[in-house]
Design an enzyme around this catalytic site. Structure first.
Site, mmCIF file in Angstrom:
data_model
loop_
_atom_site.group_PDB
_atom_site.id
_atom_site.type_symbol
_atom_site.label_atom_id
_atom_site.label_comp_id
_atom_site.label_asym_id
_atom_site.label_seq_id
_atom_site.Cartn_x
_atom_site.Cartn_y
_atom_site.Cartn_z
ATOM 1 C CG HIS A 1 -23.224 8.740 6.282
ATOM 2 N ND1 HIS A 1 -23.096 7.562 5.580
ATOM 3 C CD2 HIS A 1 -22.154 8.780 7.128
ATOM 4 C CE1 HIS A 1 -22.004 6.919 5.983
ATOM 5 N NE2 HIS A 1 -21.424 7.643 6.931
ATOM 6 N N PRO B 1 -16.169 9.673 2.065
ATOM 7 C CG PRO B 1 -14.874 10.806 3.643
ATOM 8 C CD PRO B 1 -16.170 10.891 2.889
ATOM 9 C CB THR C 1 -13.432 7.629 26.951
ATOM 10 O OG1 THR C 1 -12.844 8.460 25.922
ATOM 11 C CG2 THR C 1 -12.564 7.681 28.199
#
Length: 321
Positions: free
Chosen positions: A71, A165, A242
């Site tokens: 970010h 996005p 996992t």
């Protein structure tokens, strides 16, 4: 005359684009893996120790640090602008509201330790870049060489959070968002593999499990038990196989239509990236190689170097003038 003016305009635009590209390339070239070897030799071990301790307490932190770095880099470059506690800054914008607060705490804590050893030397942007790498390693993932020498921004860029996005993105939107950062389709699919660890809030995937048809029916039903159609903040693992181990199971999930987010399953939905997903699902080595290369490319987006920006003494606020 119209043709002549148009040609001049095109040439002018090309000059601007080339100049911007050269500027970004020059800044990246100033980064070095040995940047702090002399000025703060204990920096890397301090960061690693802090991350390992945090991940041992809460495995999710490893994924949260990686997401925080992503970010940061996608908004104006890797400059620690995401770390500023500005009441109208990046942290207040919708794409960043679901960032794990613990990740910010870990970075701030590590910064305090590094400052105690080497005052005013190591940037918050570099600490975050290294912490993201070390978080992946702590969860069993690969390591990569982090180039260093970034400086910290002197402001926040809330309007540019639109570059991130959203989880509802189509494949075309994802490709466009990454292309804007000079990251290609393989980079995009590889970086999406970060979803092999971590969790997402119901509000990020409720539309996918209730409205989309490209999702395993049993998988959708299991998620609906804790995620109402209206959304909410309940969490689900991005990788059901996992969730706290870094690997290529994320891609195997996509082959079975078990992508948690709409944007996840878009990577394998009869589109141009299907073959890349299949390759990564069948070859852990192929995924690891592509992921580490993409992380280096992403980590070099728009760094501030030289005398640009500042070295913040505290990551969440600007230095006093």
């Amino acid at each position: 005359m119209a043709t002549s003016s148009g040609s001049c305009l095109i040439i002018s635009l090309l000059v601007v684009v080339v100049a911007a590209a050269l500027s970004a390339s020059t800044a990246s070239a100033q980064l070095s893996s040995t940047f702090y070897d002399t000025s703060c030799p204990s920096a890397m071990s301090t960061i690693s120790s802090g991350v390992n301790s945090a991940v041992a307490q809460q495995a999710r932190v490893g994924a949260s640090l990686l997401r925080l770095h992503f970010h940061d880099c996608f908004i104006q470059g890797c400059d620690a602008s995401i770390l500023l506690n500005d009441t109208s800054g990046e942290q207040t914008q919708p794409p960043n509201l679901t960032l794990n607060p613990r990740a910010f705490d870990v970075v701030n804590s590590i910064k305090a330790q590094v400052e105690a050893a080497c005052p005013g030397v190591v940037s918050c942007a570099d600490i975050l870049a290294v912490a993201a790498r070390d978080g992946v390693v702590a969860l069993g993932g690969p390591s990569w060489t982090v180039l260093l020498g970034r400086r910290d921004s002197t402001g926040s860029f809330p309007s540019q959070t639109s570059d991130l996005p959203p989880p509802t993105s189509s494949l075309q939107a994802l490709l466009a968002a990454y292309s804007k950062k000079n990251l290609d389709a393989t980079d995009m699919v590889a970086l999406s593999g970060a979803h092999t660890i971590g969790q997402a809030q119901c509000s990020s995937f409720n539309g996918h499990i209730y409205n989309d048809t490209n999702i395993n029916a049993a998988f959708a039903t299991s998620l609906k038990a804790n995620c109402p159609m209206s959304g909410g903040s309940s969490l689900a693992p991005l990788d059901t196989m996992t969730p706290t181990v870094f690997g290529n199971d994320y891609y195997k999930n996509l082959l079975s239509q078990k992508g948690l987010l709409h944007s996840d399953q878009e990577l394998f939905n009869n589109g141009s990236t299907d073959s890349t997903v299949s390759n990564f699902a069948s070859s852990s080595a192929a995924f690891t190689s592509a992921f580490t290369a993409a992380m280096v490319k992403m980590g070099n987006l728009g760094p501030l170097t030289g005398t640009s920006g500042q070295i913040r003494l505290t990551c969440w606020k600007l230095n006093s003038s």
